[in-house]
Design an enzyme around this catalytic site. Structure first.
Site, mmCIF file in Angstrom:
data_model
loop_
_atom_site.group_PDB
_atom_site.id
_atom_site.type_symbol
_atom_site.label_atom_id
_atom_site.label_comp_id
_atom_site.label_asym_id
_atom_site.label_seq_id
_atom_site.Cartn_x
_atom_site.Cartn_y
_atom_site.Cartn_z
ATOM 1 N N CYS A 258 9.356 1.456 8.191
ATOM 2 C CA CYS A 258 9.018 1.885 6.290
ATOM 3 C C CYS A 258 8.867 3.031 6.075
ATOM 4 O O CYS A 258 7.828 3.906 6.624
ATOM 5 C CB CYS A 258 7.948 0.511 6.174
ATOM 6 S SG CYS A 258 6.945 1.006 4.490
ATOM 7 N N CYS B 271 5.320 3.689 3.329
ATOM 8 C CA CYS B 271 4.185 3.142 4.327
ATOM 9 C C CYS B 271 4.142 2.353 5.962
ATOM 10 O O CYS B 271 4.497 3.350 6.373
ATOM 11 C CB CYS B 271 3.326 3.155 3.445
ATOM 12 S SG CYS B 271 3.819 1.107 2.553
ATOM 13 N N SER B 272 3.644 1.334 5.793
ATOM 14 C CA SER B 272 3.482 1.207 7.203
ATOM 15 C C SER B 272 3.867 -0.337 7.096
ATOM 16 O O SER B 272 3.681 -1.063 8.360
ATOM 17 C CB SER B 272 2.135 0.823 7.593
ATOM 18 O OG SER B 272 1.466 0.631 6.904
#
Lengths: 196, 115
Positions: free
Chosen positions: A104, A107-108
């Site tokens: 991603c 972000c995460s």
């Protein structure tokens, strides 16, 4: 030479998280004990063993695998895994000609119900930037070297879908039962940075 | 609403899907070639900047979802289709990228133009 050890420097992320936590508590939006309960849930109860069960079932039961690839959210729910950060799932299958890897860049984003919380490296800027621009270089650092004719398929999961890689079943595992198969499945293989 | 410890198992198990159960027409059919708009919002977005101007193919139509770019700022849900778009690695990174490799990125209708 200083006689006392300097206090460890808190990372920028840790400072930011502490500030956010303080604001949420101050505004009456979250009880600090709820944060502890959330952390406990995803550190001790929900983790990659869930994903391993999904993978093992798919290897063991061709009809389940078909359902999993067609509608991952429902098929994963059949095994009891669903909820936050797994509301809309996609499972992508590694084959002799395709190797999938998840990142991603914004972000995460990560499938919590099947993999738990993301490892630190998954959230790091170098992994996020380099997995899209130099996937084979990143894979090599994880010890994964793929032939040129294999398509490396990088999934940048920036929107609302969460992804899980269905790794290739290891050679020699034909006689194993579902539980023994699950024991072979690693977290990293379900992110797609390693093969089994 | 205050998030209390007793609510944690509830929200953890149920989650909150951003999927919208509305019949909204998709702007693109699977197999269509699209170009990513050259947008650089300073507010919330799910459009990665490295894709601006790149051409790809609609591979999967994931269905209708809340549009995060407006929803994050209380500007409405603006529900729309979100697609997995396939880009050749060479289209995004140039001739040094592996010829066979691809990127698959989930992008909303508002990020795309016909190519």
């Amino acid at each position: 030479m200083a006689k006392t050890k300097p206090a460890p420097v808190e990372s920028e992320t840790a400072i930011r998280v502490r500030a956010l936590e303080a604001i949420l508590i101050e505004k009456g939006l979250i009880d600090p004990k709820a944060i502890d309960a959330l952390v406990d849930t995803y550190e001790t109860k929900v983790g990659p063993r869930n994903g391993a069960k999904v993978v093992a079932r798919a290897w063991f039961d061709p009809a389940y695998k078909q359902r999993l690839l067609a509608d991952a959210t429902s098929a994963i729910k059949e095994l009891g895994f669903s909820g936050m950060q797994g509301e809309d799932m996609v499972v992508v299958e590694n084959t002799d000609s395709v190797h999938n890897v998840i990142v991603c860049t914004l972000c995460s984003c990560y499938p919590w119900p099947t993999l738990g919380l993301p490892p630190v490296w998954y959230k790091s800027a170098p992994y996020r930037a380099r997995t899209v621009s130099d996937p084979r270089g990143v894979l090599k650092e994880f010890g994964t070297i793929l032939p040129e004719d294999v398509e490396v398929r990088v999934w940048d999961t920036t929107a609302e879908l969460r992804y899980l890689v269905l790794p290739k079943r290891p050679a020699g595992s034909e006689a194993l039962g579902e539980e023994a198969l699950a024991a072979l499945v690693t977290r990293d293989s379900m992110i797609g940075v390693t093969v089994l | 609403m205050l998030l209390t410890p007793d609510l944690v198992p509830v929200i953890s198990a149920s989650g909150q899907s951003a999927r919208v159960d509305e019949k909204i027409a998709a702007r693109f059919k699977t197999g269509t070639t699209v170009r990513v708009r050259n947008l650089h919002p300073t507010t919330h977005t799910r459009l990665p900047g490295y894709l601006c101007g790149k051409v790809g193919t609609v591979e999967i139509d994931h269905g209708v979802f809340i549009f995060p770019d407006t929803h994050a700022h209380n500007l409405g849900e603006k529900p729309q289709h979100c697609y997995s778009i396939r880009f050749k690695a060479t289209e995004v990174w140039g001739p040094t990228a592996a010829a066979n490799d691809t990127l698959r990125v989930d992008l909303f209708d508002d990020y795309l133009d016909p190519a």
